[in-house]
Design an enzyme around this catalytic site. Sequence first.
Site, mmCIF file in Angstrom:
data_model
loop_
_atom_site.group_PDB
_atom_site.id
_atom_site.type_symbol
_atom_site.label_atom_id
_atom_site.label_comp_id
_atom_site.label_asym_id
_atom_site.label_seq_id
_atom_site.Cartn_x
_atom_site.Cartn_y
_atom_site.Cartn_z
ATOM 1 N N LYS A 60 49.598 -10.362 78.556
ATOM 2 C CA LYS A 60 48.256 -9.961 78.090
ATOM 3 C C LYS A 60 47.879 -10.785 76.847
ATOM 4 C CE LYS A 60 49.153 -5.459 80.021
ATOM 5 N NZ LYS A 60 48.626 -4.131 80.265
ATOM 6 N N GLY A 95 50.329 0.610 80.886
ATOM 7 C CA GLY A 95 50.302 0.721 79.422
ATOM 8 C C GLY A 95 50.342 2.148 78.914
ATOM 9 N N SER A 143 54.057 0.485 83.561
ATOM 10 C CA SER A 143 55.115 1.043 82.707
ATOM 11 C C SER A 143 56.520 0.819 83.269
ATOM 12 C CB SER A 143 54.851 2.536 82.428
ATOM 13 O OG SER A 143 53.617 2.680 81.738
#
Length: 253
Positions: A11, A173, A212
Amino acid sequence: MRRPFVAGNWKMHGSRAANETLLAELERRLKPEWPVEMVVCPPFVYLADAARQLEGGRVGVGAQDVCAEPVGAFTGQVSAAMLVDVGCRYAIVGHSERRRLYHEDDALVARKFAAAQRAGLVPVLCLGETLEEREAGATEAVVARQLDAVLSIHGAESLSKAVLAYEPVWAIGTGRNASPQQAQDVHAFLRRRMAAQDATLAGQVRIVYGGSVKAGNAAELFAMPDVDGGLVGGASLSADEFQQICAAAAART
Ligand code: PEP
């Protein structure tokens, strides 16, 4: 046997110095003998440096996005050919953050998928439902629509040189991963949907899970028969976590 695939989506994180340290650490830790396709996806501005540093090694480089157009007056965009030019081999398309924050719809994602493939990149096509959609029982309808947007335009054959990433939006996330069975159910559904067009191909396409994934849950997720690895966000910024996730994928084989 499908070769496991693990990609780290960095990211908007990193710096030249931090990336160099992380990549050196990954090169030291990721074992060349692991039968796993391992990829890192840094921000655009760091791709060339990353590709140079990783050249000739076991870790490939991918972009987090790609422009649907090949060349021209598209301020701020980066074409697939440019990505190839700086050493990329993969491009993530349709990440939920792009769909949600930058309003990318299924049609645009399908065009990005095709642009990546035309230039010789392997697209990593992200699919996944929001929490509201899951709670409304619409998970299969949503991922089917997202997959069909590519299948209907580019055909099943286009998936032979692509990776699918099932990424439930509510798991990205948040620290709350899908359970192995929830992931398996959606992966099996996607495989059945591809099989309706081409059963052989459906058995070969890698479908990885994202949301996750970390060292502590990778092994149980990757133990599921249709989970062929992971697309890893936060945990891919730690060499130790990413190493353990890749090791879990290697143990799957
Ligand atoms: C992602 O960004 O693709 C992702 C899965 O993020 P995280 O692993 O942090 O949930």
